[in-house]
Design a protein around this motif. Structure first.
Motif, PDB file in Angstrom:
ATOM      1  N   UNK A  52      -5.323   0.187   4.288  1.00  0.00           N
ATOM      2  CA  UNK A  52      -4.477  -0.399   3.243  1.00  0.00           C
ATOM      3  C   UNK A  52      -4.664  -1.901   3.055  1.00  0.00           C
ATOM      4  N   UNK A  53      -5.649  -2.466   3.715  1.00  0.00           N
ATOM      5  CA  UNK A  53      -6.114  -3.842   3.456  1.00  0.00           C
ATOM      6  C   UNK A  53      -5.085  -4.921   3.745  1.00  0.00           C
ATOM      7  N   UNK A  54      -4.231  -4.710   4.738  1.00  0.00           N
ATOM      8  CA  UNK A  54      -3.239  -5.730   5.083  1.00  0.00           C
ATOM      9  C   UNK A  54      -3.919  -7.025   5.529  1.00  0.00           C
ATOM     10  N   UNK A  55      -5.009  -6.900   6.296  1.00  0.00           N
ATOM     11  CA  UNK A  55      -5.721  -8.095   6.759  1.00  0.00           C
ATOM     12  C   UNK A  55      -6.280  -8.883   5.575  1.00  0.00           C
ATOM     13  N   UNK A  56      -6.846  -8.177   4.598  1.00  0.00           N
ATOM     14  CA  UNK A  56      -7.402  -8.855   3.432  1.00  0.00           C
ATOM     15  C   UNK A  56      -6.323  -9.607   2.667  1.00  0.00           C
ATOM     16  N   UNK A  57      -5.160  -8.988   2.511  1.00  0.00           N
ATOM     17  CA  UNK A  57      -4.053  -9.648   1.794  1.00  0.00           C
ATOM     18  C   UNK A  57      -3.636 -10.908   2.535  1.00  0.00           C
ATOM     19  N   UNK A  58      -3.511 -10.817   3.853  1.00  0.00           N
ATOM     20  CA  UNK A  58      -3.102 -11.977   4.649  1.00  0.00           C
ATOM     21  C   UNK A  58      -4.161 -13.072   4.598  1.00  0.00           C
ATOM     22  N   UNK A  59      -5.431 -12.702   4.671  1.00  0.00           N
ATOM     23  CA  UNK A  59      -6.508 -13.693   4.627  1.00  0.00           C
ATOM     24  C   UNK A  59      -6.580 -14.369   3.262  1.00  0.00           C
ATOM     25  N   UNK A  60      -6.363 -13.615   2.219  1.00  0.00           N
ATOM     26  CA  UNK A  60      -6.341 -14.178   0.866  1.00  0.00           C
ATOM     27  C   UNK A  60      -5.239 -15.236   0.761  1.00  0.00           C
ATOM     28  N   UNK A  66     -14.017 -14.944   0.220  1.00  0.00           N
ATOM     29  CA  UNK A  66     -15.269 -14.191   0.220  1.00  0.00           C
ATOM     30  C   UNK A  66     -15.136 -12.963   1.125  1.00  0.00           C
ATOM     31  N   UNK A  67     -14.293 -12.028   0.692  1.00  0.00           N
ATOM     32  CA  UNK A  67     -13.954 -10.857   1.518  1.00  0.00           C
ATOM     33  C   UNK A  67     -14.417  -9.583   0.821  1.00  0.00           C
ATOM     34  N   UNK A  68     -15.072  -8.719   1.589  1.00  0.00           N
ATOM     35  CA  UNK A  68     -15.484  -7.404   1.099  1.00  0.00           C
ATOM     36  C   UNK A  68     -14.772  -6.334   1.913  1.00  0.00           C
ATOM     37  N   UNK A  69     -14.148  -5.411   1.220  1.00  0.00           N
ATOM     38  CA  UNK A  69     -13.475  -4.273   1.856  1.00  0.00           C
ATOM     39  C   UNK A  69     -14.322  -3.034   1.637  1.00  0.00           C
ATOM     40  N   UNK A  70     -14.434  -2.233   2.684  1.00  0.00           N
ATOM     41  CA  UNK A  70     -15.259  -1.028   2.630  1.00  0.00           C
ATOM     42  C   UNK A  70     -14.478   0.131   3.206  1.00  0.00           C
ATOM     43  N   UNK A  71     -14.410   1.221   2.469  1.00  0.00           N
ATOM     44  CA  UNK A  71     -13.787   2.437   3.002  1.00  0.00           C
ATOM     45  C   UNK A  71     -14.432   3.649   2.346  1.00  0.00           C
ATOM     46  N   UNK A  72     -14.404   4.762   3.072  1.00  0.00           N
ATOM     47  CA  UNK A  72     -15.069   5.984   2.612  1.00  0.00           C
ATOM     48  C   UNK A  72     -14.155   6.874   1.774  1.00  0.00           C
ATOM     49  N   UNK A  73     -12.843   6.618   1.815  1.00  0.00           N
ATOM     50  CA  UNK A  73     -11.865   7.506   1.166  1.00  0.00           C
ATOM     51  C   UNK A  73     -11.556   7.056  -0.263  1.00  0.00           C
ATOM     52  N   UNK A  74     -12.004   7.805  -1.281  1.00  0.00           N
ATOM     53  CA  UNK A  74     -11.777   7.399  -2.673  1.00  0.00           C
ATOM     54  C   UNK A  74     -10.306   7.216  -3.039  1.00  0.00           C
ATOM     55  N   UNK A  75      -9.433   8.085  -2.555  1.00  0.00           N
ATOM     56  CA  UNK A  75      -8.003   7.980  -2.862  1.00  0.00           C
ATOM     57  C   UNK A  75      -7.473   6.625  -2.412  1.00  0.00           C
ATOM     58  N   UNK A  77      -9.297   3.836  -1.704  1.00  0.00           N
ATOM     59  CA  UNK A  77      -9.975   2.740  -2.401  1.00  0.00           C
ATOM     60  C   UNK A  77      -9.362   2.524  -3.782  1.00  0.00           C
ATOM     61  N   UNK A  78      -9.078   3.591  -4.498  1.00  0.00           N
ATOM     62  CA  UNK A  78      -8.450   3.475  -5.822  1.00  0.00           C
ATOM     63  C   UNK A  78      -7.068   2.833  -5.713  1.00  0.00           C
ATOM     64  N   UNK A  79      -6.321   3.218  -4.689  1.00  0.00           N
ATOM     65  CA  UNK A  79      -4.987   2.666  -4.468  1.00  0.00           C
ATOM     66  C   UNK A  79      -5.067   1.166  -4.155  1.00  0.00           C
ATOM     67  N   UNK A  80      -6.007   0.773  -3.304  1.00  0.00           N
ATOM     68  CA  UNK A  80      -6.167  -0.635  -2.927  1.00  0.00           C
ATOM     69  C   UNK A  80      -6.604  -1.459  -4.144  1.00  0.00           C
ATOM     70  N   UNK A  89     -10.410 -11.871  -6.115  1.00  0.00           N
ATOM     71  CA  UNK A  89     -11.731 -12.308  -5.657  1.00  0.00           C
ATOM     72  C   UNK A  89     -12.292 -11.394  -4.562  1.00  0.00           C
ATOM     73  N   UNK A  90     -11.488 -10.457  -4.125  1.00  0.00           N
ATOM     74  CA  UNK A  90     -11.914  -9.543  -3.061  1.00  0.00           C
ATOM     75  C   UNK A  90     -12.700  -8.379  -3.657  1.00  0.00           C
ATOM     76  N   UNK A  91     -13.846  -8.069  -3.047  1.00  0.00           N
ATOM     77  CA  UNK A  91     -14.631  -6.906  -3.478  1.00  0.00           C
ATOM     78  C   UNK A  91     -14.169  -5.690  -2.685  1.00  0.00           C
ATOM     79  N   UNK A  92     -13.986  -4.576  -3.396  1.00  0.00           N
ATOM     80  CA  UNK A  92     -13.512  -3.339  -2.767  1.00  0.00           C
ATOM     81  C   UNK A  92     -14.539  -2.252  -3.076  1.00  0.00           C
ATOM     82  N   UNK A  93     -15.160  -1.713  -2.035  1.00  0.00           N
ATOM     83  CA  UNK A  93     -16.262  -0.774  -2.213  1.00  0.00           C
ATOM     84  C   UNK A  93     -15.932   0.556  -1.529  1.00  0.00           C
TER      85      UNK A  93
END
Length: 196
Positions: A52-60, A66-75, A77-80, A89-93
Motif C-alpha cells: 500500500x506504499x506507506x513508505x513512499x507516501x512518507x518519503x514524498x 525519485x521513487x519507483x514502486x513495483x508490485x506484481x498485483x494489478x488490483x 497497483x491500480x488502487x495505489x 512524481x512517484x512511478x508505479x509499475x
C-alpha cells in the motif's frame, strides 16, 4: 523442492480478498529514519513489493521525489495509482520483480524478501545487485526468526543472510533493529548492503 505458486494471481487474490496481515497501516519507522539520515533527497529509490506504499507516501512528504514502486498485483497497483493521482512524481509499475530491468541508487526492503519462496533467495540477491548502480545500497528489514506455520511469511536468521549476501554485497550493517514496530520488536534485523 518445487517453488510455491506465489504468482501474480496469488498476490492479486490476497489484495482482492483483503488478506493482508502483513500490512501495518503506516510506514516502517526504521526505513523512514534510515532514509532521512542516509539517503540523499535526489537519489533514485526502488521499493519492490510496495504493497500500500506507506513508505513512499512518507518519503514524498520528507522531500524525496525519485521513487519507483513495483508490485506484481494489478488490483493493488491500480488502487495505489488512484491514491497518488495523476500528477505524482512517484512511478508505479505493475511487474514481476525478477523481470524489472532499471537501475537505482537505493532499494528499500520491507516484507518483500519474506514473501518469496526461500528457494528464490539466491536469485533475489543476484537480482538486487543487478538493479543497483555500482556501490548502490539495499537497505531494510528482514525477519530474524522462524515461523511455526508454512509461509509466507518465511523467516530466516543472520548467519543465513550473511552467507547469502556476502557474494554480491559488502555488509555495512546487519543487526537487531532497535526501532521495529511493537509487534515485530526483537524479531527483525536492519540491513544495509552495498553492491560490490
Amino acid at each position: 523442492m518445487d517453488i510455491l505458486d506465489l504468482d501474480k494471481e496469488y498476490w492479486d487474490n490476497r489484495y482482492k480478498n483483503r488478506e493482508t496481515g502483513w500490512d501495518i497501516g503506516y510506514a516502517s519507522p526504521a526505513l523512514i529514519e534510515y532514509a532521512e539520515t542516509v539517503i540523499p533527497k535526489e537519489a533514485s529509490i526502488l521499493i519492490p513489493g510496495c504493497g500500500n506504499a506507506y513508505e513512499a507516501k512518507a518519503l514524498l512528504d520528507k522531500g524525496f521525489k525519485n521513487i519507483t514502486l513495483l508490485d506484481i498485483a494489478p488490483t493493488l497497483v491500480n488502487q495505489v495509482k488512484k491514491e497518488f493521482g495523476e500528477t505524482t512524481p512517484i512511478r508505479i509499475i505493475c511487474e514481476d520483480f525478477f523481470e524489472h530491468g532499471e537501475k537505482y541508487d537505493y532499494i528499500l526492503e520491507q516484507t518483500f524478501f519474506c514473501a518469496l519462496d526461500p528457494i528464490l533467495r539466491k536469485k533475489y540477491s543476484n537480482k538486487m545487485a543487478d538493479l543497483l548502480h555500482p556501490h548502490g545500497i539495499l537497505a531494510g528489514l528482514m525477519f530474524n526468526r522462524t515461523f511455526e506455520s508454512a509461509g509466507p511469511p518465511f523467516g530466516g536468521n543472520k548467519t543465513e543472510y550473511q552467507r547469502l549476501f556476502q557474494v554480491a554485497f559488502d555488509i555495512l550493517k546487519m543487526e537487531d533493529c532497535f526501532n521495529s514496530i511493537p509487534q515485530r520488536q526483537g524479531s527483525e534485523l536492519f540491513i544495509a548492503l552495498r553492491k560490490k
